[in-house]
Design an enzyme around this catalytic site. Structure first.
Site, short mmCIF file in Angstrom:
data_model
loop_
_atom_site.label_atom_id
_atom_site.label_comp_id
_atom_site.label_asym_id
_atom_site.label_seq_id
_atom_site.Cartn_x
_atom_site.Cartn_y
_atom_site.Cartn_z
CB SER A 87 6.62 99.06 -22.49
OG SER A 87 6.22 100.24 -21.79
CE1 TYR A 136 10.86 97.39 -18.86
CE2 TYR A 136 9.77 99.43 -19.48
CZ TYR A 136 9.71 98.07 -19.20
OH TYR A 136 8.51 97.43 -19.27
#
Length: 266
Positions: free
Chosen positions: A145, A158
């Site tokens: 990401s 995350y």
């Protein structure tokens, strides 16, 4: 790599980016392992779509945080088809927390997220490497990401996990060559059910609108946008390894000038 006839595992491929990857591989003649942890019905739908494209498919329930499950999934592919050519580490987890209140995020939360996003990816790589090497080589793509670069994301756990996954990608690329290439894609906002559920519909819509207004390409990514980059790293990037490929519509360039939309006032 010639995808036609290749055997490819896509973790977390019941929905979203993973499902798009599975379908695109199927379109190109690959034999695909569709993996899920909880979404059985959606995994079967993805498998049916792949079979409708003429592909052979194995559906495997496995939590990649469990090493035995990773090894069993790799073994199932090899038992059925006698080879393994590529792995897409797409399975991911997050937790809800307030980034401005560190008390909302516990050590257990970090362990849960890292267990899937980092340890799970590592365990899957370890599980597939012997078969890939025995077959002469292969390709691994980790779905990371752009929050690893921006510091954003659904939770600090995350964000940190994707930074760790990027570092793991580079380390594996060093040790797996020359037979096996290891790369990562780093998407921005993607229009997926997972992202809407993670952020909440209203928060997702607001974030997507800000993203589309800022990114040079003027929209959020679709699952197919990200899957297309994954396919290229497997199929076409024969001299590329250890790369972190941004698939974010150019949002990293935010702050620069954008061409006004057609018909807008100058």
């Amino acid at each position: 790599m010639n995808i036609d006839g290749a055997v490819i595992i896509v973790t977390g491929s019941a929905t979203g980016v993973g499902a798009s990857c599975a379908r695109m591989f199927a379109e190109r003649g690959a034999r695909v392992v569709v993996n899920y942890s909880r979404s059985r019905d959606e995994a079967e739908e993805t498998a049916s779509a792949c079979r409708a494209l003429g592909a052979e498919v194995e559906v495997v329930q496995a939590d990649v945080a469990e090493d035995a499950a990773c090894r069993a999934m790799a073994a199932k592919a090899v038992d059925r088809w006698g080879r393994l050519d590529a792995l897409v580490n797409n399975a991911a987890a997050t937790v809800a927390s307030d980034p401005f209140d560190l008390e909302t995020l516990s050590a257990a939360d970090f362990q849960k997220v890292f267990g899937v996003n980092v340890v799970g990816a590592y365990q899957m790589c370890r599980a597939v490497l012997p078969a890939m090497r025995a077959g002469g080589g292969g390709a691994i793509v980790n779905v990371s990401s752009n929050v690893a670069f921006t510091g954003g994301g659904s939770s600090l756990a995350y964000t940190a996990s994707k930074g760790a996954l990027n570092a793991l990608t580079k380390a594996l690329a060093r040790i797996c060559g020359p037979e096996i290439r290891v790369n990562a894609v780093c998407p921005g906002i993607i229009d997926t059910r997972w992202m809407r559920q993670t952020l909440g519909t209203d928060a997702y819509d607001a974030l997507a609108a800000r993203f589309a207004a800022t990114a040079p390409l003027g929209r959020v990514a679709t699952p197919d946008d990200v899957a297309g980059a994954v396919i290229w790293l497997v199929e076409g990037a024969e001299f590329v390894t250890g790369e972190l490929l941004s698939v974010d519509g150019g949002i990293r360039l935010a702050g620069g000038a954008r061409k006004p939309a057609a018909g807008s006032a100058s």
